[in-house]
Design a protein around this motif. Sequence first.
Motif, mmCIF file in Angstrom:
data_model
loop_
_atom_site.group_PDB
_atom_site.id
_atom_site.type_symbol
_atom_site.label_atom_id
_atom_site.label_comp_id
_atom_site.label_asym_id
_atom_site.label_seq_id
_atom_site.Cartn_x
_atom_site.Cartn_y
_atom_site.Cartn_z
ATOM 1 N N GLY A 180 0.826 -1.196 0.000
ATOM 2 C CA GLY A 180 0.000 0.000 0.000
ATOM 3 C C GLY A 180 0.861 1.246 0.000
ATOM 4 O O GLY A 180 1.904 1.287 0.660
ATOM 5 N N ASP A 181 0.446 2.248 -0.758
ATOM 6 C CA ASP A 181 1.083 3.563 -0.717
ATOM 7 C C ASP A 181 0.196 4.462 0.131
ATOM 8 O O ASP A 181 -0.948 4.764 -0.249
ATOM 9 C CB ASP A 181 1.228 4.133 -2.129
ATOM 10 N N VAL A 182 0.724 4.873 1.283
ATOM 11 C CA VAL A 182 -0.074 5.592 2.276
ATOM 12 C C VAL A 182 0.758 6.716 2.891
ATOM 13 O O VAL A 182 1.976 6.780 2.724
ATOM 14 C CB VAL A 182 -0.544 4.631 3.398
ATOM 15 N N VAL A 183 0.072 7.580 3.626
ATOM 16 C CA VAL A 183 0.738 8.584 4.443
ATOM 17 C C VAL A 183 0.886 8.026 5.853
ATOM 18 O O VAL A 183 -0.061 7.459 6.403
ATOM 19 C CB VAL A 183 -0.060 9.899 4.474
ATOM 20 N N PRO A 187 6.137 7.502 11.010
ATOM 21 C CA PRO A 187 6.769 6.333 10.395
ATOM 22 C C PRO A 187 7.831 5.720 11.299
ATOM 23 O O PRO A 187 8.426 6.411 12.137
ATOM 24 C CB PRO A 187 7.401 6.908 9.120
ATOM 25 N N PRO A 188 8.074 4.420 11.145
ATOM 26 C CA PRO A 188 9.097 3.770 11.974
ATOM 27 C C PRO A 188 10.486 4.260 11.595
ATOM 28 O O PRO A 188 10.723 4.715 10.474
ATOM 29 C CB PRO A 188 8.914 2.288 11.640
ATOM 30 N N VAL A 237 -0.509 -4.444 9.503
ATOM 31 C CA VAL A 237 0.589 -3.670 10.083
ATOM 32 C C VAL A 237 0.494 -3.664 11.609
ATOM 33 O O VAL A 237 1.487 -3.844 12.320
ATOM 34 C CB VAL A 237 0.606 -2.243 9.511
ATOM 35 N N ARG A 238 -0.715 -3.471 12.130
ATOM 36 C CA ARG A 238 -0.898 -3.491 13.588
ATOM 37 C C ARG A 238 -0.563 -4.857 14.175
ATOM 38 O O ARG A 238 -0.003 -4.964 15.271
ATOM 39 C CB ARG A 238 -2.339 -3.120 13.932
ATOM 40 N N GLN A 239 -0.924 -5.905 13.449
ATOM 41 C CA GLN A 239 -0.663 -7.256 13.933
ATOM 42 C C GLN A 239 0.823 -7.490 14.136
ATOM 43 O O GLN A 239 1.247 -8.140 15.099
ATOM 44 C CB GLN A 239 -1.214 -8.273 12.925
ATOM 45 N N VAL A 240 1.646 -6.946 13.251
ATOM 46 C CA VAL A 240 3.096 -7.144 13.332
ATOM 47 C C VAL A 240 3.751 -6.136 14.268
ATOM 48 O O VAL A 240 4.570 -6.483 15.115
ATOM 49 C CB VAL A 240 3.728 -7.056 11.929
ATOM 50 N N ALA A 241 3.379 -4.854 14.109
ATOM 51 C CA ALA A 241 4.091 -3.780 14.809
ATOM 52 C C ALA A 241 3.392 -3.274 16.057
ATOM 53 O O ALA A 241 3.993 -2.533 16.845
ATOM 54 C CB ALA A 241 4.306 -2.613 13.844
ATOM 55 N N GLY A 242 2.110 -3.619 16.233
ATOM 56 C CA GLY A 242 1.365 -3.101 17.377
ATOM 57 C C GLY A 242 0.876 -1.690 17.192
ATOM 58 O O GLY A 242 0.268 -1.108 18.104
ATOM 59 N N THR A 243 1.108 -1.103 16.022
ATOM 60 C CA THR A 243 0.658 0.252 15.694
ATOM 61 C C THR A 243 0.518 0.353 14.186
ATOM 62 O O THR A 243 1.108 -0.460 13.450
ATOM 63 C CB THR A 243 1.675 1.306 16.188
ATOM 64 N N PHE A 245 1.228 3.359 12.761
ATOM 65 C CA PHE A 245 2.118 4.493 12.471
ATOM 66 C C PHE A 245 1.358 5.722 11.963
ATOM 67 O O PHE A 245 1.897 6.527 11.219
ATOM 68 C CB PHE A 245 3.185 4.098 11.446
ATOM 69 N N GLY A 246 0.102 5.863 12.393
ATOM 70 C CA GLY A 246 -0.693 6.996 11.929
ATOM 71 C C GLY A 246 -1.044 6.892 10.461
ATOM 72 O O GLY A 246 -1.097 7.894 9.741
ATOM 73 N N MET A 247 -1.325 5.682 10.000
ATOM 74 C CA MET A 247 -1.584 5.432 8.584
ATOM 75 C C MET A 247 -2.882 6.086 8.129
ATOM 76 O O MET A 247 -3.913 5.984 8.795
ATOM 77 C CB MET A 247 -1.660 3.921 8.356
ATOM 78 N N ARG A 248 -2.824 6.762 6.988
ATOM 79 C CA ARG A 248 -4.018 7.396 6.420
ATOM 80 C C ARG A 248 -3.805 7.643 4.929
ATOM 81 O O ARG A 248 -2.745 7.380 4.380
ATOM 82 C CB ARG A 248 -4.316 8.716 7.139
ATOM 83 N N ALA A 249 -4.833 8.176 4.298
ATOM 84 C CA ALA A 249 -4.794 8.618 2.896
ATOM 85 C C ALA A 249 -4.206 7.568 1.957
ATOM 86 O O ALA A 249 -3.219 7.817 1.257
ATOM 87 C CB ALA A 249 -4.002 9.925 2.784
#
Length: 502
Positions: A180-183, A187-188, A237-243, A245-249
């Motif tokens: 996915g290309d996201v904002v 970011p980590p 992403v949440r399943q792996v990282a627990g967050t 990262f403010g993913m949107r758009a």
Amino acid sequence: MNDVVVVGAGPVGLLLAAELRLVGVDVTVIERAAARSPHSKALTLHPRSLEVLAMRGLAGPFVREGVPMPTGHYGGLPVRLDFSVLDTRFPYTLVLPQLRTERLLEERLRELGGEIRWQHRALEVRQEADGAEVDVAGPDGTYTLRAAWVVGCDGAGSTVRSSAGIDFPGTRATTTGFLGDVVLDAPPSAPSVDNEHGGFLVVPLADGHHRIAGTTGESLAIPADQPLTFEELRGYVRQVAGTDFGMRAPRWLSRFGNASRQAARYRDGRVLLAGDAAHMHMPMGGQGLNVGLQDAFNLGWKLAAVCQGRAPEGLLDTYHAERHPVGAALLESTQAQTVLGATYTADARALRSVFGRLLAAHPAVNRQFAGELSALDVAYRPAEGEAAGAGEQGGGGHSLAGTRAPDLGLDGAPEPSLYPLLADGRFVLLHLGPGGDAARGTADGPGAADARAAAEAIAGSPDRIRTVTARPTTTHDGWAGRSPVLVRPDGHVAWDAALSSR
């Protein structure tokens, strides 16, 4: 009748068509899409691809627009491959969306007088003894193109390949990934995240978006043609990282699979294949677009020489002989990386840990994988008649024939280094000195007569050779005292003095 019809206006077809136009070959490019896709499947240009562009004076715009990263990845391992130690003027991965790569290559093609017929779809290819016909469906109806040669750069589902009856053996998809290309608002800090739940890469794009690509235990079994939703991506992403990262758009969401196939032959009579039409694989390591560009660069000068009567048709068989092994190595590499990067059993985790330690603790091993992934270590075996000479000690030691020529710094030449001398697509005959024997650095020194004879036999015409006498200003493994050396238009060595000392 056209000299060449290129089917497909992706990066591979564009570079091939530009290479043909560079030396005046008539070429027609047809593309089934109505316009270029705004979504970029590929994101990276590797060092060898940047060298390819530099050989035609094209690297500057790509480098200015892209984001350099001094590393590459192997199977998404957290231990990165160090590109900064590679012997190249481009010791990095260049992050540049495929859309921009295609537009820059299209500009090049148009500058050389080439055009693209958008929304013209190849229906069937038929071969005859002296050419081929392509049935085309365009906006105004169906018509037929006739050409001496047809090149399929039309992707994994190639119509050209199927029309020619070329087998495409391999394995079906058993693993599915997501992208996915996201904002990302937060970011980590690391370029990858992985654990027992899955793993993904995070690549910053120049426009403020990030590309997230990876797999989880849940995503692996979902068919690649099932649409990916934003909530699914966020969940993975949440399943792996627990967050997240403010993913949107979200701008583009997609899935990909690990089907691996390679055309049984890259040439069948008047038909040739390049890029994804010749090989498909899991997009691990960002190698697909790069290998395709290098296919086109290998084929372009050879096809032009045949079209213009400077070489026999048999020269095109060396395209398969040289590039098919590279494609096979590509499939092997991506299949190995799939096991490392998309398997989450305890055994696979152990393998990742061991392999990561190996890359971290042994610079030579890291360098080997970096050389393979970057394609800087690609070398072509000499033709059968040259095999003995290529491996025997002669006046210049082991022959360089088939190896990549580095961008030698040159003093006394019309350009400061080798690659700009290749800009017009001719062979370059280098007389280098002082070296082991300073006299060998002159166009009239020992070996000069053999060099001229070999160069003219290989190039097919004296006007396709640029002769340069200069002093090397940079050092490279295996090049000390080498002279004379004939460099092909694609930057590989065609001949050197060792081959005349058998």
